[in-house]
Write a protein that holds these residues in place. Structure first.
Motif, PDB file in Angstrom:
ATOM      1  N   ALA A 250     -15.092  38.389 -34.980  1.00  0.00           N
ATOM      2  CA  ALA A 250     -16.469  38.352 -34.489  1.00  0.00           C
ATOM      3  C   ALA A 250     -17.354  39.227 -35.364  1.00  0.00           C
ATOM      4  O   ALA A 250     -16.874  40.118 -36.065  1.00  0.00           O
ATOM      5  CB  ALA A 250     -16.534  38.842 -33.050  1.00  0.00           C
ATOM      6  N   LYS A 251     -18.622  38.946 -35.317  1.00  0.00           N
ATOM      7  CA  LYS A 251     -19.629  39.785 -35.978  1.00  0.00           C
ATOM      8  C   LYS A 251     -20.835  39.793 -35.055  1.00  0.00           C
ATOM      9  O   LYS A 251     -21.682  38.892 -35.091  1.00  0.00           O
ATOM     10  CB  LYS A 251     -19.987  39.201 -37.348  1.00  0.00           C
ATOM     11  CG  LYS A 251     -20.747  40.166 -38.243  1.00  0.00           C
ATOM     12  CD  LYS A 251     -19.836  41.251 -38.813  1.00  0.00           C
ATOM     13  CE  LYS A 251     -20.573  42.134 -39.797  1.00  0.00           C
ATOM     14  NZ  LYS A 251     -19.694  43.189 -40.343  1.00  0.00           N
ATOM     15  N   ASN A 252     -20.894  40.788 -34.179  1.00  0.00           N
ATOM     16  CA  ASN A 252     -21.886  40.805 -33.111  1.00  0.00           C
ATOM     17  C   ASN A 252     -23.178  41.485 -33.554  1.00  0.00           C
ATOM     18  O   ASN A 252     -23.157  42.553 -34.169  1.00  0.00           O
ATOM     19  CB  ASN A 252     -21.316  41.514 -31.885  1.00  0.00           C
ATOM     20  CG  ASN A 252     -19.992  40.890 -31.451  1.00  0.00           C
ATOM     21  OD1 ASN A 252     -19.923  39.695 -31.215  1.00  0.00           O
ATOM     22  ND2 ASN A 252     -18.947  41.696 -31.378  1.00  0.00           N
ATOM     23  N   CYS A 281     -13.484  43.460 -30.252  1.00  0.00           N
ATOM     24  CA  CYS A 281     -14.121  42.228 -30.702  1.00  0.00           C
ATOM     25  C   CYS A 281     -15.566  42.122 -30.255  1.00  0.00           C
ATOM     26  O   CYS A 281     -16.336  41.353 -30.817  1.00  0.00           O
ATOM     27  CB  CYS A 281     -13.326  41.017 -30.229  1.00  0.00           C
ATOM     28  SG  CYS A 281     -13.222  40.861 -28.443  1.00  0.00           S
ATOM     29  N   MET A 282     -15.955  42.900 -29.240  1.00  0.00           N
ATOM     30  CA  MET A 282     -17.338  42.858 -28.765  1.00  0.00           C
ATOM     31  C   MET A 282     -18.178  44.006 -29.315  1.00  0.00           C
ATOM     32  O   MET A 282     -19.297  44.239 -28.846  1.00  0.00           O
ATOM     33  CB  MET A 282     -17.377  42.873 -27.237  1.00  0.00           C
ATOM     34  CG  MET A 282     -16.903  41.573 -26.600  1.00  0.00           C
ATOM     35  SD  MET A 282     -17.790  40.104 -27.175  1.00  0.00           S
ATOM     36  CE  MET A 282     -19.451  40.451 -26.616  1.00  0.00           C
ATOM     37  N   GLY A 411     -19.012  34.341 -34.424  1.00  0.00           N
ATOM     38  CA  GLY A 411     -19.757  34.332 -33.181  1.00  0.00           C
ATOM     39  C   GLY A 411     -19.302  35.473 -32.300  1.00  0.00           C
ATOM     40  O   GLY A 411     -18.863  36.498 -32.774  1.00  0.00           O
ATOM     41  N   ASN A 412     -19.382  35.288 -31.041  1.00  0.00           N
ATOM     42  CA  ASN A 412     -18.906  36.134 -29.956  1.00  0.00           C
ATOM     43  C   ASN A 412     -20.060  36.610 -29.111  1.00  0.00           C
ATOM     44  O   ASN A 412     -20.317  36.068 -28.066  1.00  0.00           O
ATOM     45  CB  ASN A 412     -18.062  37.324 -30.424  1.00  0.00           C
ATOM     46  CG  ASN A 412     -16.791  37.413 -29.610  1.00  0.00           C
ATOM     47  OD1 ASN A 412     -16.382  36.437 -29.005  1.00  0.00           O
ATOM     48  ND2 ASN A 412     -16.150  38.565 -29.578  1.00  0.00           N
ATOM     49  N   GLY A 413     -20.819  37.636 -29.559  1.00  0.00           N
ATOM     50  CA  GLY A 413     -21.874  38.134 -28.704  1.00  0.00           C
ATOM     51  C   GLY A 413     -23.115  38.505 -29.491  1.00  0.00           C
ATOM     52  O   GLY A 413     -23.031  39.027 -30.595  1.00  0.00           O
ATOM     53  N   THR A 414     -24.276  38.218 -28.912  1.00  0.00           N
ATOM     54  CA  THR A 414     -25.551  38.634 -29.485  1.00  0.00           C
ATOM     55  C   THR A 414     -26.436  39.110 -28.349  1.00  0.00           C
ATOM     56  O   THR A 414     -26.441  38.517 -27.268  1.00  0.00           O
ATOM     57  CB  THR A 414     -26.245  37.468 -30.222  1.00  0.00           C
ATOM     58  OG1 THR A 414     -25.401  37.003 -31.269  1.00  0.00           O
ATOM     59  CG2 THR A 414     -27.573  37.920 -30.805  1.00  0.00           C
ATOM     60  N   SER A 415     -27.170  40.184 -28.581  1.00  0.00           N
ATOM     61  CA  SER A 415     -28.085  40.683 -27.556  1.00  0.00           C
ATOM     62  C   SER A 415     -29.460  40.884 -28.169  1.00  0.00           C
ATOM     63  O   SER A 415     -29.598  41.038 -29.383  1.00  0.00           O
ATOM     64  CB  SER A 415     -27.571  41.998 -26.961  1.00  0.00           C
ATOM     65  OG  SER A 415     -27.385  42.960 -27.983  1.00  0.00           O
ATOM     66  N   ILE A 416     -30.463  40.856 -27.327  1.00  0.00           N
ATOM     67  CA  ILE A 416     -31.854  41.050 -27.760  1.00  0.00           C
ATOM     68  C   ILE A 416     -32.451  42.181 -26.950  1.00  0.00           C
ATOM     69  O   ILE A 416     -32.346  42.172 -25.726  1.00  0.00           O
ATOM     70  CB  ILE A 416     -32.705  39.769 -27.570  1.00  0.00           C
ATOM     71  CG1 ILE A 416     -32.110  38.615 -28.383  1.00  0.00           C
ATOM     72  CG2 ILE A 416     -34.154  40.023 -27.972  1.00  0.00           C
ATOM     73  CD1 ILE A 416     -32.813  37.289 -28.174  1.00  0.00           C
TER      74      ILE A 416
END
Length: 416
Positions: A250-252, A281-282, A411-416
């Motif tokens: 992953a590359k969050n 991973c997160m 993918g995995n996680g993205t936040s704004i």
């Protein structure tokens, strides 16, 4: 020095292959134990015994299987501190982090207690002219879990609890870097009433993995780890007719808008980027501020927070922020990526390569590292670093930031 053993047919069993791997104490750098690496013959023998045990286990009704999960959960809670201490000693993570590792796995065991309801089939009267429809949920037989080093309790429990409560037998091949906790969990499962042979814990490397993938008795494989290995396992498992569920790297990213609460954004980035030494991973490894003023302000807030992070061995107390990396190879890889970032033109704001702790000079520590002016062409952006390294990529608009995130191969996680 201790020797980890396999868990076969309800008891600890020494390896017979003659091959071993070192188990480190990441805080001191010392080899504290050795773990056997199973041969193909050992995997096949454990699988054959599991197949025999599964026949009787599948006949046990879901209510009784759920009762085993209830007892299993109670025993995990009873031994929480013991499990966490063993986990920290082999992995290096802090004790609060280790207890969280166990707790997250325990929560899946609690879900498995609902098997009597979750395993119900469905029925539809008159689904078509003269046709009634129904479905049944039945165990596959013997399944396998191949789990990573970074969550030695959580991910094995993710795999074993749902599989076992559904009436399957499981071959668990945990990471050889953190092998002790999965065996301890198997002992607790036996104490909870799980019949011998339903859960086999077999340690190993690629030879053991290939034996699992090629064994005709094993019907399904679940894997968590790096993307190249996930692709390999998925391909070989499918080629052999197995169900496969493989989670890779992953590359969050965190996108920070100009109107964000910058103090909260900085706090969140420090926790998500440096917790567990970035070995999860997160982990948020890329900060994507929108606008130059946002980027400058974020760096201004991050630096003092990073300087206050407390890094050390798990024995140093409950207030540690993170510990060492798991092996010298992991440490050296992270340091090499930091060096590549400097060579490729990123601005190194905080450098953790020379971090040293008195009394633990040989430990696998990397200090908190912060890059600014990172670009998508750089290795530190393209690769999953899996270390305490946060990279800032500057963008001029929300659309540019979103496009950056969407174009990343991971993918995995993205936040704004």
């Amino acid at each position: 020095m201790y020797e980890v053993e396999h868990w076969i047919d309800g008891k600890r069993v020494k390896g017979s292959s003659g091959r071993f791997a070192d188990v480190y104490n990441p805080a001191t750098g010392e080899v504290q134990g050795k773990v056997p690496l199973a041969s193909r013959e050992e995997i096949d023998a454990a699988t054959a015994r599991a197949a025999e045990a599964q026949k009787a286990w599948a006949k046990v009704n879901p209510q009784r299987r759920a009762r085993v999960m209830m007892k299993f959960a109670a025993l995990i809670e009873r031994d929480m501190d013991k499990l966490a201490e063993t986990l920290s000693r082999e992995h290096g993570k802090t004790l609060p982090d280790a207890r969280g590792d166990v707790q997250r796995g325990l929560e899946v065991v609690e879900v498995a207690m609902g098997a009597p309801m979750l395993l119900k089939g469905e029925y539809m009267d008159s689904g078509g002219p003269g046709i009634d429809l129904y479905s049944m949920r039945q165990p596959l037989g013997v399944v396998a879990g191949i789990t990573p080093f970074n969550f030695p309790a959580m991910i094995p429990l993710w795999k074993m609890a749902p599989a076992i409560v559904s009436g399957n037998a499981m071959i668990l091949k945990p990471s050889e870097r953190t092998p002790s906790v999965p065996v301890m969990l198997a002992e607790l499962a036996q104490e909870a009433g799980l019949p011998d042979g339903v859960l086999q814990v077999v340690h190993g490397d690629k030879e053991a993995v290939d034996a699992i993938l090629d064994n005709e008795t094993i019907e399904a494989v679940g894997f968590v780890g790096s993307t190249p290995i996930a692709q390999y396992i998925y391909g070989r498992a499918c080629a052999n007719g197995k169900r496969a569920q493989c989670f890779g790297g992953a590359k969050n990213h965190m996108i920070i808008m100009p109107d964000a609460d910058m103090e909260k954004a900085a706090d969140a980035l420090v926790g998500a980027g440096y917790g567990a030494a970035g070995e999860r991973c997160m982990a948020i490894s890329v900060a994507v501020p929108v606008g130059q003023k946002t980027a400058d302000r974020l760096i201004e807030l991050l630096v003092p927070r990073i300087e206050k992070l407390k890094v050390g061995p798990y024995t140093a107390g409950e207030d540690l922020d993170y510990g060492p990396l798991v092996t010298p190879m992991a440490r050296d890889r992270v340091k090499a990526l930091i060096t590549s970032g400097v060579e490729q033109g990123a601005t190194l704001v905080a450098d953790g390569r020379d971090f040293s702790l008195q009394g633990y000079e040989n430990g696998f520590f990397v200090g908190p590292t912060l890059f600014d002016n990172v670009t998508p062409e750089m290795d530190i952006y393209k690769e999953e670093i899996f270390g305490p390294v946060l990279s800032q990529v500057r963008t001029d608009s929300y659309e540019e930031a979103l496009e950056l995130v969407m174009k990343n191969q991971y993918g995995n996680g993205t936040s704004i």
